[in-house]
Design a protein around this motif. Sequence first.
Motif, PDB file in Angstrom:
ATOM      1  N   UNK A 207       0.519  -1.400   0.214  1.00 45.28           N
ATOM      2  CA  UNK A 207      -0.160   0.308   0.210  1.00 45.28           C
ATOM      3  C   UNK A 207       1.090   1.210  -0.073  1.00 45.28           C
ATOM      4  N   UNK A 208       1.954   1.496   0.919  1.00 50.04           N
ATOM      5  CA  UNK A 208       3.154   2.316   0.793  1.00 50.04           C
ATOM      6  C   UNK A 208       3.602   2.976  -0.422  1.00 50.04           C
ATOM      7  N   UNK A 209       4.154   1.629  -1.070  1.00 51.22           N
ATOM      8  CA  UNK A 209       4.534   1.984  -2.340  1.00 51.22           C
ATOM      9  C   UNK A 209       4.025   2.147  -3.544  1.00 51.22           C
ATOM     10  N   UNK A 210       2.360   1.380  -3.304  1.00 49.28           N
ATOM     11  CA  UNK A 210       1.508   1.688  -4.662  1.00 49.28           C
ATOM     12  C   UNK A 210       1.545   3.250  -4.351  1.00 49.28           C
ATOM     13  N   UNK A 211       0.662   3.542  -3.185  1.00 52.96           N
ATOM     14  CA  UNK A 211       0.309   5.411  -2.958  1.00 52.96           C
ATOM     15  C   UNK A 211       1.281   6.543  -3.497  1.00 52.96           C
ATOM     16  N   UNK A 212       3.008   5.734  -3.073  1.00 54.51           N
ATOM     17  CA  UNK A 212       4.534   7.140  -4.153  1.00 54.51           C
ATOM     18  C   UNK A 212       4.416   6.294  -4.949  1.00 54.51           C
ATOM     19  N   UNK A 213       4.766   5.789  -5.936  1.00 57.73           N
ATOM     20  CA  UNK A 213       4.744   5.143  -7.063  1.00 57.73           C
ATOM     21  C   UNK A 213       3.060   5.851  -8.071  1.00 57.73           C
ATOM     22  N   UNK A 214       2.017   5.832  -7.511  1.00 56.33           N
ATOM     23  CA  UNK A 214       1.211   6.094  -7.822  1.00 56.33           C
ATOM     24  C   UNK A 214       1.222   8.171  -7.828  1.00 56.33           C
ATOM     25  N   UNK A 215       1.925   9.247  -7.329  1.00 56.38           N
ATOM     26  CA  UNK A 215       2.011  10.205  -6.845  1.00 56.38           C
ATOM     27  C   UNK A 215       2.887  10.076  -7.690  1.00 56.38           C
ATOM     28  N   UNK A 216       4.221   9.772  -8.231  1.00 65.47           N
ATOM     29  CA  UNK A 216       5.484   9.988  -8.972  1.00 65.47           C
ATOM     30  C   UNK A 216       4.954   9.798 -10.769  1.00 65.47           C
ATOM     31  N   UNK A 217       3.495   8.780 -10.677  1.00 69.07           N
ATOM     32  CA  UNK A 217       3.322   8.197 -12.234  1.00 69.07           C
ATOM     33  C   UNK A 217       2.583   9.439 -12.384  1.00 69.07           C
ATOM     34  N   UNK A 218       1.293  10.223 -11.808  1.00 68.33           N
ATOM     35  CA  UNK A 218       0.513  11.046 -12.050  1.00 68.33           C
ATOM     36  C   UNK A 218       0.248  12.799 -11.931  1.00 68.33           C
ATOM     37  N   UNK A 219       1.261  12.556 -10.330  1.00 69.78           N
ATOM     38  CA  UNK A 219       2.408  14.188 -10.295  1.00 69.78           C
ATOM     39  C   UNK A 219       2.592  14.839 -11.606  1.00 69.78           C
ATOM     40  N   UNK A 220       1.363  16.194 -11.268  1.00 70.30           N
ATOM     41  CA  UNK A 220       2.751  16.900 -12.295  1.00 70.30           C
ATOM     42  C   UNK A 220       1.669  16.907 -13.557  1.00 70.30           C
ATOM     43  N   UNK A 221       1.494  15.752 -14.126  1.00 72.86           N
ATOM     44  CA  UNK A 221       0.460  15.449 -15.045  1.00 72.86           C
ATOM     45  C   UNK A 221      -0.828  15.690 -15.517  1.00 72.86           C
ATOM     46  N   UNK A 222      -1.713  14.436 -14.396  1.00 74.35           N
ATOM     47  CA  UNK A 222      -3.148  14.141 -14.084  1.00 74.35           C
ATOM     48  C   UNK A 222      -3.427  15.131 -13.635  1.00 74.35           C
ATOM     49  N   UNK A 223      -2.410  15.098 -12.057  1.00 80.29           N
ATOM     50  CA  UNK A 223      -2.718  15.670 -10.916  1.00 80.29           C
ATOM     51  C   UNK A 223      -1.826  16.706 -10.779  1.00 80.29           C
ATOM     52  N   UNK A 224      -2.653  17.843  -9.972  1.00 80.70           N
ATOM     53  CA  UNK A 224      -1.234  18.808  -9.625  1.00 80.70           C
ATOM     54  C   UNK A 224      -0.059  18.823  -8.154  1.00 80.70           C
TER      55      UNK A 224
END
Length: 503
Positions: A207-224
């Motif tokens: 869960x921890x790594x999933x959360x972090x990886x999704x932030x890296x993938x979507x952060x700055x693109x789909x989400x601010x």
Amino acid sequence: MSRETKTSRRPLVLTSIIMAMFMSAIEGTIVATAMPNIVGDLGGFSLYSWVFSGYLLMNALTILIYGKLADLFGRKPVIIFGIIIFLIGSLLAGLSSSMKMLILFRFIQGIGAGAIQPIATTIVGDIYTVQERSKIQGYLSSVWGISAIIGPALGGVFVQYFNWAWVFWMNLPLGVLAIIGISAFFHENLEKTSHKVDYKGSALLFIALSSLMIVFIEGGTAWGWTSLPVILLIALFLVCFIVFIFQEKRTEEPIVPLSIWKKPLIAVANSVNLTTGVIMIGLSSFLPAYVQVVMGEPAIVAGFTLTTMSIGWPIASTITGRLILKMGYRPLAIIGGVSLIIGGCFFLFLSPSKGPVWAGIGSFFIGIGMGMTTTVFIISIQNSVEWKVRGVATASNMFMRQMGNTVGAALLGGILNKRLQTFIENKGAENRLSVNSANAVLSGGTNQFSHQALELLKQGLTLALHTVYIGVFVFAVISLILILVMPKQSIKNLPNSENNKTS
């Protein structure tokens, strides 16, 4: 209790795990060539990036868990399980009728792939002595170089003469042969003891790594970066990771033994793998854009500039394997770090006038540095830990490179967008340009722009991409600094009968 066991037929075991590794490695390059046709058939262009991100995400998330399971239950059942899951995902991916289905099946592929590379590398550490292992690691590194070179071409052949589904189905015969070879020729001498699987730790880590990886993938693109989803996911990561640390300290058989991270050699090796992962993704993601848009070269020339890295990597890995017993870990790692600096300098001074050959030479030096450092670290880690933690120690090193790729894509991509946005705001407002205008330039759709606007976009991309290469150089410097604090350690060779639990 000792018991008589069959002897592993090492050349056949090595052939089998090389087939498995090739199958997993080529997925990263062969699919890219087929994606235009896949999108044409399935639609869902907005989900394009998740075809790659989903595979890499699950691959990264499961590496550490598989590494520990291999230490608990043996390498053989874990790698065979991983190959089977990978083949199921490959079969279903080729049968996809929508982009969402394809992404789901790519997730399944990634779950299987997480077991293949770390356990295959661990098996080599088990069945070969340190003298032999140093040479064999060069062969394993060559698998990645070869797959990077032939993957795009093979994908093009499948798309042109067959169907894009064969990009996934080509894995089936390779995987079946690998399973047969490992089952028949690899034998482990495991003591039959009961184990307590750390399910809580596994769930918390996932869960921890999933959360972090999704932030890296979507952060700055789909989400601010300051949006609610990003803030919630970061909070979830922090909570789960803190609880995970407490869980690992109190459980009998932790999924990630924290003690291995206390070893200076492993701490340095994993840290360098993180920084070199950033360098690798920085070149792979952004160099083709520079060569095609800024230099005005065709795609095949852009591919050449990356291919040189794939050539330098296995060459350096093979040479390192032959020299490591004579020179030791640290000197070779330092040479690899210096090579990264040299490659970084080529990109630091890269300009359109220098041409693609200059970029290709820089990529070659980066490949030399990557090949030397990764080989040194895998061998040194496997030689510094006992059999019972070798799987998770190997997996931790590979996981950090995956994290470096993910962090690098987000960090360097953010730098690129910010620099381009600033340039456009300063000089391109009157031409109604935006960061998204670069999409048209990269895809060749330049008819909608005036000559002046097009030149501004190219100038902006040149400046922004140069900023990315400054970042690549900085991470090369950090890598060398970390290598310089690597402890001096003698090369030990423990007998296989005691150290490896294989025959």
